[in-house]
Design a protein around this motif. Structure first.
Motif, PDB file in Angstrom:
ATOM      1  N   ALA A 153       0.956  -1.288  -0.083  1.00 30.10           N
ATOM      2  CA  ALA A 153       0.069  -0.054   0.092  1.00 30.10           C
ATOM      3  C   ALA A 153       0.822   1.173  -0.009  1.00 30.10           C
ATOM      4  O   ALA A 153       0.551   2.295  -0.687  1.00 30.10           O
ATOM      5  CB  ALA A 153      -0.855  -0.078   1.150  1.00 30.10           C
ATOM      6  N   ASN A 154       1.886   1.295   0.935  1.00 28.42           N
ATOM      7  CA  ASN A 154       2.921   2.242   0.799  1.00 28.42           C
ATOM      8  C   ASN A 154       3.606   2.624  -0.422  1.00 28.42           C
ATOM      9  O   ASN A 154       3.433   3.920  -0.980  1.00 28.42           O
ATOM     10  CB  ASN A 154       3.986   2.400   1.993  1.00 28.42           C
ATOM     11  N   ALA A 155       3.796   1.625  -1.264  1.00 27.64           N
ATOM     12  CA  ALA A 155       4.482   1.781  -2.528  1.00 27.64           C
ATOM     13  C   ALA A 155       3.641   2.345  -3.508  1.00 27.64           C
ATOM     14  O   ALA A 155       3.706   3.182  -4.346  1.00 27.64           O
ATOM     15  CB  ALA A 155       4.839   0.553  -3.073  1.00 27.64           C
ATOM     16  N   ARG A 156       2.172   1.834  -3.621  1.00 33.20           N
ATOM     17  CA  ARG A 156       1.205   2.320  -4.306  1.00 33.20           C
ATOM     18  C   ARG A 156       0.706   3.858  -3.985  1.00 33.20           C
ATOM     19  O   ARG A 156       0.403   4.528  -5.006  1.00 33.20           O
ATOM     20  CB  ARG A 156      -0.057   1.647  -4.463  1.00 33.20           C
ATOM     21  N   ARG A 157       0.918   4.256  -2.659  1.00 34.89           N
ATOM     22  CA  ARG A 157       0.722   5.698  -2.290  1.00 34.89           C
ATOM     23  C   ARG A 157       1.866   6.654  -2.683  1.00 34.89           C
ATOM     24  O   ARG A 157       1.421   7.777  -3.407  1.00 34.89           O
ATOM     25  CB  ARG A 157       0.762   5.564  -0.766  1.00 34.89           C
ATOM     26  N   VAL A 158       2.985   6.174  -2.788  1.00 36.68           N
ATOM     27  CA  VAL A 158       4.091   6.891  -3.303  1.00 36.68           C
ATOM     28  C   VAL A 158       3.973   7.239  -4.847  1.00 36.68           C
ATOM     29  O   VAL A 158       4.168   8.360  -5.483  1.00 36.68           O
ATOM     30  CB  VAL A 158       5.519   6.566  -3.027  1.00 36.68           C
ATOM     31  N   ALA A 159       3.530   5.982  -5.543  1.00 37.45           N
ATOM     32  CA  ALA A 159       3.207   6.102  -7.187  1.00 37.45           C
ATOM     33  C   ALA A 159       2.251   6.853  -7.426  1.00 37.45           C
ATOM     34  O   ALA A 159       2.007   7.658  -8.227  1.00 37.45           O
ATOM     35  CB  ALA A 159       3.216   4.732  -7.668  1.00 37.45           C
ATOM     36  N   ALA A 160       1.122   6.816  -6.683  1.00 41.15           N
ATOM     37  CA  ALA A 160       0.082   7.762  -6.931  1.00 41.15           C
ATOM     38  C   ALA A 160       0.441   9.114  -6.481  1.00 41.15           C
ATOM     39  O   ALA A 160      -0.139  10.186  -7.194  1.00 41.15           O
ATOM     40  CB  ALA A 160      -1.209   7.405  -5.885  1.00 41.15           C
ATOM     41  N   ALA A 161       1.202   9.389  -5.578  1.00 43.88           N
ATOM     42  CA  ALA A 161       1.798  11.101  -5.332  1.00 43.88           C
ATOM     43  C   ALA A 161       2.447  11.446  -6.744  1.00 43.88           C
ATOM     44  O   ALA A 161       2.384  12.623  -6.983  1.00 43.88           O
ATOM     45  CB  ALA A 161       2.730  11.174  -4.120  1.00 43.88           C
ATOM     46  N   HIS A 162       3.142  10.644  -7.091  1.00 42.84           N
ATOM     47  CA  HIS A 162       4.088  10.871  -8.316  1.00 42.84           C
ATOM     48  C   HIS A 162       2.997  11.288  -9.595  1.00 42.84           C
ATOM     49  O   HIS A 162       3.312  12.184 -10.185  1.00 42.84           O
ATOM     50  CB  HIS A 162       4.912   9.769  -8.856  1.00 42.84           C
ATOM     51  N   VAL A 163       2.084  10.435  -9.528  1.00 39.95           N
ATOM     52  CA  VAL A 163       1.075  10.678 -10.848  1.00 39.95           C
ATOM     53  C   VAL A 163       0.446  11.787 -10.724  1.00 39.95           C
ATOM     54  O   VAL A 163       0.255  12.684 -11.436  1.00 39.95           O
ATOM     55  CB  VAL A 163       0.094   9.415 -10.758  1.00 39.95           C
ATOM     56  N   ILE A 164      -0.063  12.202  -9.385  1.00 37.86           N
ATOM     57  CA  ILE A 164      -0.880  13.432  -9.096  1.00 37.86           C
ATOM     58  C   ILE A 164      -0.265  14.609  -9.370  1.00 37.86           C
ATOM     59  O   ILE A 164      -0.524  15.529  -9.941  1.00 37.86           O
ATOM     60  CB  ILE A 164      -1.687  13.259  -7.622  1.00 37.86           C
ATOM     61  N   PHE A 165       1.021  14.435  -8.817  1.00 38.19           N
ATOM     62  CA  PHE A 165       2.023  15.720  -9.066  1.00 38.19           C
ATOM     63  C   PHE A 165       2.245  16.061 -10.509  1.00 38.19           C
ATOM     64  O   PHE A 165       2.319  17.230 -11.205  1.00 38.19           O
ATOM     65  CB  PHE A 165       3.337  15.443  -8.267  1.00 38.19           C
ATOM     66  N   ASN A 166       2.553  15.096 -11.286  1.00 35.54           N
ATOM     67  CA  ASN A 166       2.792  15.121 -12.600  1.00 35.54           C
ATOM     68  C   ASN A 166       1.750  15.434 -13.488  1.00 35.54           C
ATOM     69  O   ASN A 166       1.981  16.415 -14.395  1.00 35.54           O
ATOM     70  CB  ASN A 166       3.771  13.952 -13.265  1.00 35.54           C
ATOM     71  N   GLY A 167       0.705  14.959 -13.060  1.00 29.13           N
ATOM     72  CA  GLY A 167      -0.512  15.201 -13.793  1.00 29.13           C
ATOM     73  C   GLY A 167      -0.926  16.599 -13.769  1.00 29.13           C
ATOM     74  O   GLY A 167      -1.344  17.388 -14.462  1.00 29.13           O
ATOM     75  N   MET A 168      -0.966  17.107 -12.288  1.00 28.87           N
ATOM     76  CA  MET A 168      -1.273  18.447 -12.055  1.00 28.87           C
ATOM     77  C   MET A 168      -0.482  19.400 -12.611  1.00 28.87           C
ATOM     78  O   MET A 168      -0.941  20.551 -13.232  1.00 28.87           O
ATOM     79  CB  MET A 168      -1.611  18.673 -10.575  1.00 28.87           C
ATOM     80  N   THR A 169       0.813  19.293 -12.725  1.00 29.98           N
ATOM     81  CA  THR A 169       1.612  20.021 -13.066  1.00 29.98           C
ATOM     82  C   THR A 169       1.576  20.331 -14.469  1.00 29.98           C
ATOM     83  O   THR A 169       1.596  21.092 -15.408  1.00 29.98           O
ATOM     84  CB  THR A 169       3.098  19.458 -12.619  1.00 29.98           C
ATOM     85  N   GLY A 170       1.494  19.020 -15.402  1.00 30.50           N
ATOM     86  CA  GLY A 170       1.177  18.719 -17.015  1.00 30.50           C
ATOM     87  C   GLY A 170       0.019  19.783 -17.150  1.00 30.50           C
ATOM     88  O   GLY A 170      -0.080  20.546 -18.298  1.00 30.50           O
ATOM     89  N   LEU A 171      -1.079  19.738 -16.573  1.00 32.33           N
ATOM     90  CA  LEU A 171      -2.425  20.436 -16.941  1.00 32.33           C
ATOM     91  C   LEU A 171      -2.161  21.945 -16.656  1.00 32.33           C
ATOM     92  O   LEU A 171      -2.626  22.598 -17.717  1.00 32.33           O
ATOM     93  CB  LEU A 171      -3.480  19.898 -15.895  1.00 32.33           C
ATOM     94  N   VAL A 172      -1.526  22.045 -15.575  1.00 35.64           N
ATOM     95  CA  VAL A 172      -1.337  23.734 -15.306  1.00 35.64           C
ATOM     96  C   VAL A 172      -0.349  24.356 -16.290  1.00 35.64           C
ATOM     97  O   VAL A 172      -0.415  25.551 -16.985  1.00 35.64           O
ATOM     98  CB  VAL A 172      -0.684  23.928 -14.005  1.00 35.64           C
ATOM     99  N   ALA A 173       0.664  23.531 -16.753  1.00 39.24           N
ATOM    100  CA  ALA A 173       1.743  24.109 -17.774  1.00 39.24           C
ATOM    101  C   ALA A 173       0.998  24.183 -19.393  1.00 39.24           C
ATOM    102  O   ALA A 173       1.237  25.161 -19.886  1.00 39.24           O
ATOM    103  CB  ALA A 173       2.797  22.950 -17.954  1.00 39.24           C
ATOM    104  N   LEU A 174       0.084  23.216 -19.597  1.00 41.08           N
ATOM    105  CA  LEU A 174      -0.625  23.121 -20.723  1.00 41.08           C
ATOM    106  C   LEU A 174      -1.638  24.474 -20.930  1.00 41.08           C
ATOM    107  O   LEU A 174      -1.594  24.874 -21.769  1.00 41.08           O
ATOM    108  CB  LEU A 174      -1.439  21.759 -20.923  1.00 41.08           C
TER     109      LEU A 174
END
Length: 556
Positions: A239-260
């Motif tokens: 579960a902890n591994a999936r949480r860190v991966a989810a944080a990575h996805v959320i951060f990069n996804g939000m950053t990409g949307l804002v940059a776009l």
């Protein structure tokens, strides 16, 4: 055309090989230093970001840093909040690949720098094979191949732009930008290296194959695409591994949307910033600065939300172990009022004792192998005990009434008994194969009867029952001790007559002795709790309800 395609494939292959050599070489050269840096340099979220930037820039692999971070979170050496800081920093650090491409320049003679690096690197590798010096040599050779790969990609794109009029069929407007974002994402997923996608983008823009707007969109797509590595790495993980991966996805996804959304504004800001810093107005430098700037913007946007993001993730991907280990009655709110905290502590201890009895019942009655859910329950109960102990140590003793201060050491003793039981369950499981091996007709009935007596005694030590009696529970345990001595004699006699395997006997006896010791510790725990007077009707009812919920979820 085919020679251009061959040059492109060869350049990409060399680039991917180079990134692999750099990453592996520097990580091996660092040894345990990477682990020590991550462990000691993340005491605050800001230091975590700085650590993520520096380590990722050094090893040229955000994936390696993310995997190491996941390992530390699982080991309890890093909190989820600390890991978020490293994830943020890793995204900034991974922009270093673009700066390397831009720093080489495209009018620079690659051979002057690249070939000596390859030669020196391989000499070091041959002179000291298997050493840190060899790893450094591998990294140097990787940097040399890095530059050659970039040079080949440049040649391929220049040749392609001269052969094909890309502008005649390239999509325009908003649809074109979205397609270029998808292309950057696709390249990163295929190569599993955002550095490769960034290098392709920078060289394509420098060769005139695509415009700055399109290249910037591809950089955004590549930045988001790097999350695919994390998502693939945590398939079937904790579960902890999936949480860190989810944080990575959320951060990069939000950053990409804002940059776009802010793409024209960001490009304008990049050009003016580059001019103010005296940087050359060339596509490679502009795009490298753009990549760094929008990742910094992402950190600035996500930073105030870090606590909420961590809370959100902690409530996701919950495991059976965490459901059991989660405190149901104790929290920061009750700690503010110590008298209420004591009452909640009693409730939590009774819940822990109920779960421990359930664990023992499953371990003693198991036949032919252990139910996998029992392992989850065992770890969950151990974690619950640890959480209760932590709460007791943090409780403000000075604000407790005098008549309650003396109860805390007794509660800790009860917790100690329960912890012993969890450890003994592990001992029983270790010796179970030998116990199963002696379950033969001469003694099987005697062993089964003894196990049934243990289960009955464990049930009688349940102080949440209306019929519970501490004195009767103690008498049952003393009767159980006598049964144990008789059973031991029967087993020894059967072994001397070669009716059961002699070489299995000692281990089987240890398993049965562990079961007896569990019963004793549960009896002591019940007696202590009764002496403390912690079983009024309200507590019993609450504990039973909490126990039923845990049992259903853990069994599932």
């Amino acid at each position: 055309m085919w020679s251009i395609v061959g040059t492109f494939i060869g350049g990409l292959g060399l680039f991917l090989l180079a990134v692999s050599l750099i990453s592996d070489g520097l990580r091996l050269a660092a040894g345990n230093s990477l682990h020590r840096i991550l462990e000691t340099s993340t005491r605050t979220p800001l230091r975590g970001v700085a650590t993520g930037v520096l380590v990722t820039a050094l090893v040229q692999s955000s994936s390696a840093v993310t995997v190491a971070t996941i390992g530390f979170v699982n080991a309890g050496l890093l909190t989820l909040v600390q890991s978020l800081g490293i994830v943020y920093g890793a995204n900034i650090g991974t922009t270093m690949a673009g700066w390397l491409v831009a720093a080489v320049g495209f009018d620079f003679s690659i051979d002057v720098l690249a070939l000596p690096l390859i030669g020196i690197g391989m000499i070091l590798r041959l002179l000291r094979p298997g050493s840190r010096v060899a790893s450094v040599g591998e990294a140097l050779a990787g940097f040399g191949l890095f530059f050659i790969g970039v040079d080949l990609l440049r040649d391929a794109f220049e040749g392609f732009s001269e052969t094909v009029d890309v502008a005649s069929f390239a999509p325009q407007g908003g649809l074109g930008i979205v397609l270029y974002v998808g292309l950057g994402f696709f390249m990163t997923v295929v190569t599993q290296a955002s550095a490769a996608a960034i290098a392709i983008t920078l060289t394509a823009a420098t060769g005139g194959l695509i415009g700055i707007d399109a290249a910037a969109a591809m950089v955004i797509g590549a930045n988001v695409g790097t999350t695919s590595t994390a998502m693939l790495a945590v398939i079937g993980a904790t579960a902890n591994a999936r949480r860190v991966a989810a944080a990575h996805v959320i951060f990069n996804g939000m950053t990409g949307l804002v940059a776009l959304a802010l793409l024209p504004l960001l490009l304008w800001l990049v050009r003016n910033t580059g001019s103010a810093l005296g940087l050359a107005d060339v596509p490679a430098i502009t795009l490298a600065l753009f990549h760094t700037m929008f990742n910094l913007l992402g950190v600035l946007l996500m930073w105030p939300l870090t606590g909420r993001l961590a809370h959100f993730l902690m409530n996701r991907f919950t495991t059976d172990v965490e459901l059991v280990a989660k405190l149901q009655f104790l929290d920061r709110n009750v700690m503010a009022t110590p008298t209420l905290a004591i009452d909640a502590l009693y409730r939590e201890v009774i819940r822990a004792s109920s779960l421990t009895r359930q664990l023992v019942a499953g371990a003693v009655s198991a036949e032919g192998g252990r139910d996998p859910s029992s392992a989850h329950l065992q770890q969950g109960v151990q974690d619950l005990i640890n959480n209760i102990e932590t709460f007791v140590t943090e409780l403000e003793v000075t604000r407790l009434p005098e008549d309650m201060k003396g109860n805390l050491p007794l509660i800790l003793r009860v917790i100690g008994y329960l912890e012993d039981v969890v450890w003994l369950v592990g001992e029983l499981e270790e010796h179970r194969p030998d116990l199963d091996a002696i379950m033969l007709p001469p003694v099987i009935q005697e062993v089964a009867t003894f196990q049934a007596a243990i289960l009955a005694q464990v049930h009688s030590s349940d102080l949440t029952q209306a019929t519970f009696s501490a004195s009767e529970s103690r008498l049952e345990f003393e009767s159980l001790q006598r049964r144990w001595h008789n059973l031991k004699s029967v087993l020894l006699e059967a072994a001397t007559q070669r009716l059961i395997p002699l070489h299995r006997l000692n281990s089987a006896l240890e398993a049965l002795r562990s079961a007896l010791k569990m019963s004793e510790q549960l009896t002591k725990a019940a007696e202590r709790l009764v002496a403390l007077g912690v079983v009024p009707a309200g507590v019993v009812e609450a504990a039973d309800q909490g126990h039923e919920g845990d049992t259903e979820k853990a069994a599932g």
